[in-house]
Design an enzyme around this catalytic site. Structure first.
Site, PDB file in Angstrom:
ATOM      1  N   CYS A 105       0.858  -1.083   0.091  1.00 35.23           N
ATOM      2  CA  CYS A 105       0.061   0.111   0.000  1.00 35.23           C
ATOM      3  C   CYS A 105       0.835   1.228   0.050  1.00 35.23           C
ATOM      4  O   CYS A 105       1.605   1.472  -1.126  1.00 35.23           O
ATOM      5  CB  CYS A 105      -1.088  -0.059   1.033  1.00 35.23           C
ATOM      6  SG  CYS A 105      -2.424   0.953   0.841  1.00 35.23           S
ATOM      7  N   HIS A 143      -3.663  -4.886   0.328  1.00 32.92           N
ATOM      8  CA  HIS A 143      -3.415  -5.582   1.825  1.00 32.92           C
ATOM      9  C   HIS A 143      -3.464  -7.160   1.766  1.00 32.92           C
ATOM     10  O   HIS A 143      -4.313  -7.718   1.884  1.00 32.92           O
ATOM     11  CB  HIS A 143      -3.883  -4.832   2.889  1.00 32.92           C
ATOM     12  CG  HIS A 143      -3.648  -3.477   3.152  1.00 32.92           C
ATOM     13  ND1 HIS A 143      -2.530  -3.046   3.912  1.00 32.92           N
ATOM     14  CD2 HIS A 143      -4.393  -2.238   2.808  1.00 32.92           C
ATOM     15  CE1 HIS A 143      -2.650  -1.692   3.980  1.00 32.92           C
ATOM     16  NE2 HIS A 143      -3.652  -1.224   3.232  1.00 32.92           N
ATOM     17  N   GLU A 188      -2.009  -8.857   3.838  1.00 33.75           N
ATOM     18  CA  GLU A 188      -1.818  -9.375   5.207  1.00 33.75           C
ATOM     19  C   GLU A 188      -3.289  -9.809   6.059  1.00 33.75           C
ATOM     20  O   GLU A 188      -3.701 -10.374   7.067  1.00 33.75           O
ATOM     21  CB  GLU A 188      -1.085  -8.448   6.300  1.00 33.75           C
ATOM     22  CG  GLU A 188      -1.709  -7.253   6.343  1.00 33.75           C
ATOM     23  CD  GLU A 188      -1.321  -6.183   5.184  1.00 33.75           C
ATOM     24  OE1 GLU A 188      -1.344  -4.884   5.791  1.00 33.75           O
ATOM     25  OE2 GLU A 188      -0.983  -6.291   4.175  1.00 33.75           O
ATOM     26  N   SER A 212       1.380 -13.762  38.366  1.00 31.21           N
ATOM     27  CA  SER A 212       0.030 -13.439  38.384  1.00 31.21           C
ATOM     28  C   SER A 212      -0.809 -14.776  38.316  1.00 31.21           C
ATOM     29  O   SER A 212      -2.070 -14.562  38.697  1.00 31.21           O
ATOM     30  CB  SER A 212      -0.338 -12.423  37.548  1.00 31.21           C
ATOM     31  OG  SER A 212      -0.549 -12.877  36.217  1.00 31.21           O
ATOM     32  N   GLY A 213      -0.470 -15.771  37.670  1.00 27.58           N
ATOM     33  CA  GLY A 213      -1.232 -17.056  37.572  1.00 27.58           C
ATOM     34  C   GLY A 213      -1.467 -16.872  36.065  1.00 27.58           C
ATOM     35  O   GLY A 213      -2.033 -18.102  35.389  1.00 27.58           O
ATOM     36  N   ASP A 224       1.370 -15.246  30.218  1.00 27.57           N
ATOM     37  CA  ASP A 224       2.353 -14.457  30.040  1.00 27.57           C
ATOM     38  C   ASP A 224       3.525 -14.593  31.238  1.00 27.57           C
ATOM     39  O   ASP A 224       4.753 -14.939  31.064  1.00 27.57           O
ATOM     40  CB  ASP A 224       2.127 -13.001  29.775  1.00 27.57           C
ATOM     41  CG  ASP A 224       1.303 -12.690  28.425  1.00 27.57           C
ATOM     42  OD1 ASP A 224       1.148 -13.635  27.775  1.00 27.57           O
ATOM     43  OD2 ASP A 224       0.603 -11.754  28.538  1.00 27.57           O
ATOM     44  N   SER A 225       3.254 -14.222  32.412  1.00 28.03           N
ATOM     45  CA  SER A 225       4.213 -14.371  33.577  1.00 28.03           C
ATOM     46  C   SER A 225       4.576 -15.828  33.913  1.00 28.03           C
ATOM     47  O   SER A 225       5.684 -16.010  34.238  1.00 28.03           O
ATOM     48  CB  SER A 225       3.517 -13.624  34.859  1.00 28.03           C
ATOM     49  OG  SER A 225       2.568 -14.573  35.351  1.00 28.03           O
TER      50      SER A 225
END
Length: 511
Positions: free
Chosen positions: A79, A169, A171, A223-224, A227-228
């Site tokens: 684009c 586009h 994507e 944190s449970g 990610d962590s």
């Protein structure tokens, strides 16, 4: 050595989608602001130029030296990237007679590696207000649409590496063979081996963590959440007991969450200390009804507790965090060199006395990639696929003042709701679900007895990334059953409603 593609971002809303498509092809990529200097390391295989809200004909339009890039590596402009390529090489780009937005059919005019195995009349997605009217000398047309005279093109002279442009586009989901086009660029043109996998990432990351950390100690707030937990598991694989995890019970977790999450951490062999500070949080939250005041109180107390626990461990030099890629790239402006990492996933506002070096093993991954890594690491699927849960916990799902009694009411209702979604096989099709305790009491009748009790609102949304969300169309039968379940089993709640607001204009959480 991990092969890499660089995506230069000109501010497009679709830039992250380009990165996701590249990653899905098992090729590592990195998004950089267009003005950032590129390090032409040996593993760099190609460059993609993103779209942009700017017009190439604007006085302050972002510019780069495409010729110097294409002298060293294959380049694909999408684009705005295609329009800029055409303009800087001497082509003609003009404002469209009308904004070209939506579906179109790609008519292939010349076969090429970029369009290999792509169907003629394949559906593509347009989103632009400028049109390439004339190609520069040394470029040739590869494709058009009914309304676009130049939809795909390439440079044919031999003054450098492959240089391509796409006016559409590839994507986005609506470009039906767009992923194939990007994969052609990656494999057939850039020569990528497509060997960037979860297992590959784990091996590389653990080796890099060993080099970064050495014999030093790392502290990390857990944190449970996925990610962590994944970040901690990777760090643990690298340094073992030198990782010290802190998991704080702030009194507004889900029902039995503190005990259940600690048990999982211990099963995983993580060195995690559980800290019960419910009473402290309840005391400090008393009489606070403003949502922002509640958030700040919980954030401040968490930092104080974390700091106190950190001082019980000698020789801490590093801080582990579960920062993921969207947290990083959303904070990098394409308009200037300033970088401010968002703090909502991180331990923001740490005391000045805690001058710790950061360890962020997931900062190059999207959320779905974090989950794949977690599964490869052997983490329980139930933890990997947990719905997102807000940092302030149930405090922002209890409208008004927080009391221990209200927390227990909401924990009980929320627990029945989540278990019900799982039993009905609805949980995995939902991005996020939870119950909200409203500051509203209403009259009810239970048996021969009149009641005057609380109302709970149920919330469930579908989403890809949480930036936008639609309310989940749960079956009426399920809603009826779960309403009865909550009212019959949670004394203090006599009314259940369902939230059918989408984001925007509403938010996922109520506070």
């Amino acid at each position: 050595m991990t092969e890499k593609i660089i995506i230069l971002d000109f501010g497009s809303q679709y830039t992250q989608l380009i990165a996701r498509v590249v990653r899905e092809a098992n090729v590592f990529c990195e998004i950089l602001p267009f003005h950032k200097q590129i390090d032409f390391e040996p593993e760099l295989k190609g460059i993609i130029l993103s779209g942009s809200p700017f017009s190439v004909n604007e006085e302050k339009a972002p510019l780069i030296d495409i010729a110097s890039l294409a002298a060293r590596l294959p380049v694909l402009g999408i684009c705005y990237g295609a329009q800029l390529t055409a303009k800087v090489f001497g082509g003609r780009v003009e404002k469209s007679e009308k904004r070209e937005y939506g579906r179109a059919k790609l008519q292939i005019k010349k076969q090429d590696l970029l369009l290999a195995d792509v169907s003629d009349q394949s559906q593509v997605w347009m989103s632009h207000s400028d049109t390439i009217k004339e190609l520069p000398t040394g470029f040739e047309l590869l494709g058009i649409t009914e309304s676009i005279p130049i939809a795909a093109f390439k440079r044919v002279d031999s003054t450098g590496c492959a240089l391509y442009g796409l006016q559409f586009h590839p994507e986005v989901y609506h470009s039906s063979e767009g992923k194939k086009i990007i994969q052609n660029f990656l494999v057939k043109i850039c020569g990528c081996k497509q060997d960037w996998t979860a297992a590959h990432f784990i091996t590389d990351t653990v080796n890099n963590l060993k080099k970064q950390i050495g014999n030093r100690k790392v502290i990390m707030a857990l944190s449970g959440g996925v990610d962590s937990t994944v970040a901690a598991t990777l760090i643990h694989k690298a340094i073992g007991e030198n990782l010290f995890g802190i998991f704080v019970d702030n009194g507004v977790l889900r029902k039995n969450e503190f005990e259940e999450v600690l048990d999982i951490y211990h099963q995983l062999g993580l060195n995690v200390k559980g800290v019960d500070e419910k009473e402290l949080f309840y005391r400090e939250l008393a009489n606070k009804t403003n949502p922002e005041e509640k958030r700040k109180t919980i954030g401040r107390l968490f930092i104080e507790v974390f700091d106190k626990e950190a001082h019980h461990i000698e020789g801490i030099e590093l801080l582990g965090q579960g920062t993921i890629y969207p947290d990083v790239i959303e904070s990098v402006s394409v308009h200037g060199p300033s970088v401010t990492i968002k703090s909502h996933h991180n331990v923001g506002g740490l005391p000045d006395t805690m001058k710790l070096e950061l360890v962020e093993p997931l900062r190059s991954l999207f959320k779905d990639e974090v989950r794949r890594v977690g599964l490869e690491l052997g983490l329980p699927p139930a933890m990997i696929y947990r719905h997102p849960f807000p940092g302030p916990g149930l405090a922002i799902r209890i409208l008004g003042e927080i009391t221990e009694e209200k927390v227990q009411l909401l924990q009980a209702a929320d627990d029945l709701y989540i278990k019900g979604l799982k039993k009905a096989n609805l949980y995995d099709s939902i991005w996020q679900a939870g119950a909200i305790l409203l500051p509203v009491k209403s009259v009810g009748v239970m048996g021969d007895e009149r009641t005057y009790e609380f109302t709970v609102a149920l919330r469930a949304v579908t989403s890809v990334d949480g930036m936008t969300a639609d309310w989940a169309h749960l079956p009426y039968e399920f809603l009826a059953d779960i309403s009865n379940e909550i009212i019959n089993n949670v004394r203090g709640i006599n009314r259940v409603v369902y939230d059918i607001s989408s984001k925007p204009p509403a938010t996922i959480e109520w506070e």
